[in-house]
Design a protein around this motif. Structure first.
Motif, PDB file in Angstrom:
ATOM      1  N   PHE A  81       0.828  -1.211   0.000  1.00  0.00           N
ATOM      2  CA  PHE A  81       0.000   0.000   0.000  1.00  0.00           C
ATOM      3  C   PHE A  81       0.862   1.262   0.000  1.00  0.00           C
ATOM      4  CE2 PHE A  81      -2.818  -3.237   1.870  1.00  0.00           C
ATOM      5  CZ  PHE A  81      -3.889  -3.129   0.992  1.00  0.00           C
ATOM      6  N   THR A  82       1.983   1.223   0.712  1.00  0.00           N
ATOM      7  CA  THR A  82       2.890   2.376   0.716  1.00  0.00           C
ATOM      8  C   THR A  82       3.516   2.554  -0.654  1.00  0.00           C
ATOM      9  OG1 THR A  82       3.349   2.167   3.084  1.00  0.00           O
ATOM     10  CG2 THR A  82       4.964   3.356   1.763  1.00  0.00           C
ATOM     11  N   TRP A  83       3.887   1.447  -1.307  1.00  0.00           N
ATOM     12  CA  TRP A  83       4.437   1.542  -2.657  1.00  0.00           C
ATOM     13  C   TRP A  83       3.453   2.226  -3.599  1.00  0.00           C
ATOM     14  CZ3 TRP A  83       8.642   1.740  -5.279  1.00  0.00           C
ATOM     15  CH2 TRP A  83       9.809   1.136  -4.804  1.00  0.00           C
ATOM     16  N   LYS A  84       2.209   1.803  -3.560  1.00  0.00           N
ATOM     17  CA  LYS A  84       1.202   2.390  -4.454  1.00  0.00           C
ATOM     18  C   LYS A  84       1.020   3.881  -4.162  1.00  0.00           C
ATOM     19  CE  LYS A  84      -1.447  -1.831  -5.318  1.00  0.00           C
ATOM     20  NZ  LYS A  84      -2.724  -2.556  -5.073  1.00  0.00           N
ATOM     21  N   ALA A  85       1.103   4.253  -2.882  1.00  0.00           N
ATOM     22  CA  ALA A  85       0.882   5.644  -2.498  1.00  0.00           C
ATOM     23  C   ALA A  85       2.062   6.546  -2.851  1.00  0.00           C
ATOM     24  CB  ALA A  85       0.602   5.725  -0.995  1.00  0.00           C
ATOM     25  N   MET A  86       3.268   5.995  -2.889  1.00  0.00           N
ATOM     26  CA  MET A  86       4.441   6.851  -3.090  1.00  0.00           C
ATOM     27  C   MET A  86       5.033   6.771  -4.494  1.00  0.00           C
ATOM     28  SD  MET A  86       7.609   4.934  -1.126  1.00  0.00           S
ATOM     29  CE  MET A  86       8.199   3.312  -1.666  1.00  0.00           C
ATOM     30  N   GLU A  87       4.635   5.802  -5.299  1.00  0.00           N
ATOM     31  CA  GLU A  87       5.324   5.592  -6.572  1.00  0.00           C
ATOM     32  C   GLU A  87       5.199   6.787  -7.516  1.00  0.00           C
ATOM     33  OE1 GLU A  87       3.896   2.043  -8.304  1.00  0.00           O
ATOM     34  OE2 GLU A  87       1.786   2.648  -8.320  1.00  0.00           O
TER      35      GLU A  87
END
Length: 261
Positions: A81-87
């Motif tokens: 979820f963090t990857w999706k939010a920061m990419e």
């Protein structure tokens, strides 16, 4: 192990942790050149970093993540979820450096890294505990309240960096808009000086800890106030400074708390 806060505060955050064979960053929330300078100031080579572990996607934690990964070919670890939010904000990352950390635990050389959930208004925020042999360092910032899960994961640490973000009265009467004040004061916002002090008392055990107050607000706090607020509460609870715990404050704009343990 070595622990060093490179930068800590609402302006940007990054922490260096190493064992005998592994070196990692937890967050890189300033421009890449700032992180490079901080590492060189403590005689560390950015090209030797084995991984960047991201707590959550807010800019004061990821601003330099993409730049450092691209320049030095460093893997980036975060949950899905963090990857999706920061990419969208960190730029294009090489496929082999995209590391999804959903299991909560992984090893890099002789270092074990454990993630745990923290209460903050982000996609899926987490703190980290880093182990090497019988030594442990833990980081818990951007926490709206001191949860049981945080306590479980940091209580037996040798070194703890914990949030002491704001003085409640300074925040209430300060310049922030009402909605932002409510967000900070909520149970998914940031930990106050007073609540930080209570959390520290809650984790005191037989093992003497080095506790570092971090992620101080530039607007609603200042280092001496955070330190004295915590010290005053510890004295009330009969905790002996320098005997039961060591207490310091992380600097906002330069490396601090370089600890070998």
């Amino acid at each position: 192990m070595i622990f060093c806060s490179l930068y800590s505060g609402s302006s940007g955050n990054s922490i260096f942790v190493s064992s005998e064979n592994a070196k990692i960053l937890i967050d890189a929330g300033l421009p890449g050149k700032n992180i490079e300078k901080a590492l060189k100031d403590i005689n560390e080579n950015p090209s030797e970093i084995d991984g960047i572990f991201v707590t959550h996607e807010h800019s004061d934690h990821v601003k330099g993540v993409g730049v450092l990964s691209r320049k030095y070919d460093i893997p980036i670890y975060a949950n899905e979820f963090t990857w999706k939010a920061m990419e969208g904000s960190i730029g294009k990352i090489k496929e082999h450096n995209i590391k999804i950390m959903n299991s909560g635990c992984l090893s890099i050389k002789d270092m074990d890294i454990v993630s745990f959930k923290i209460p903050h208004d982000a996609a899926s925020p987490q703190g980290y505990a880093v182990y090497n042999k019988n030594k442990k360092a833990a980081i818990a910032t951007d926490i709206g309240h001191f949860s049981d899960e945080i306590k479980k994961n940091i209580v037996d640490s040798d070194v703890v960096l914990i949030e002491s973000n704001h003085d409640v009265e300074m925040l209430k009467f300060g310049p922030y808009p009402y909605t932002l004040k409510r967000r900070i004061l909520s149970n998914i916002g940031h930990l106050s000086n007073e609540d930080c002090a209570k959390a520290i008392v809650d984790i005191i055990g037989q093992k003497r800890k080095r506790v570092i107050l971090g992620h101080l607000s530039k607007t609603n706090n200042y280092p001496e106030l955070a330190y004295q607020t915590v010290v005053s509460f510890l004295k009330q609870m009969n905790v002996e400074l320098n005997k039961d715990i060591g207490l310091t404050v992380a600097k906002r704009d330069m490396p601090s708390n370089y600890i070998k343990f």
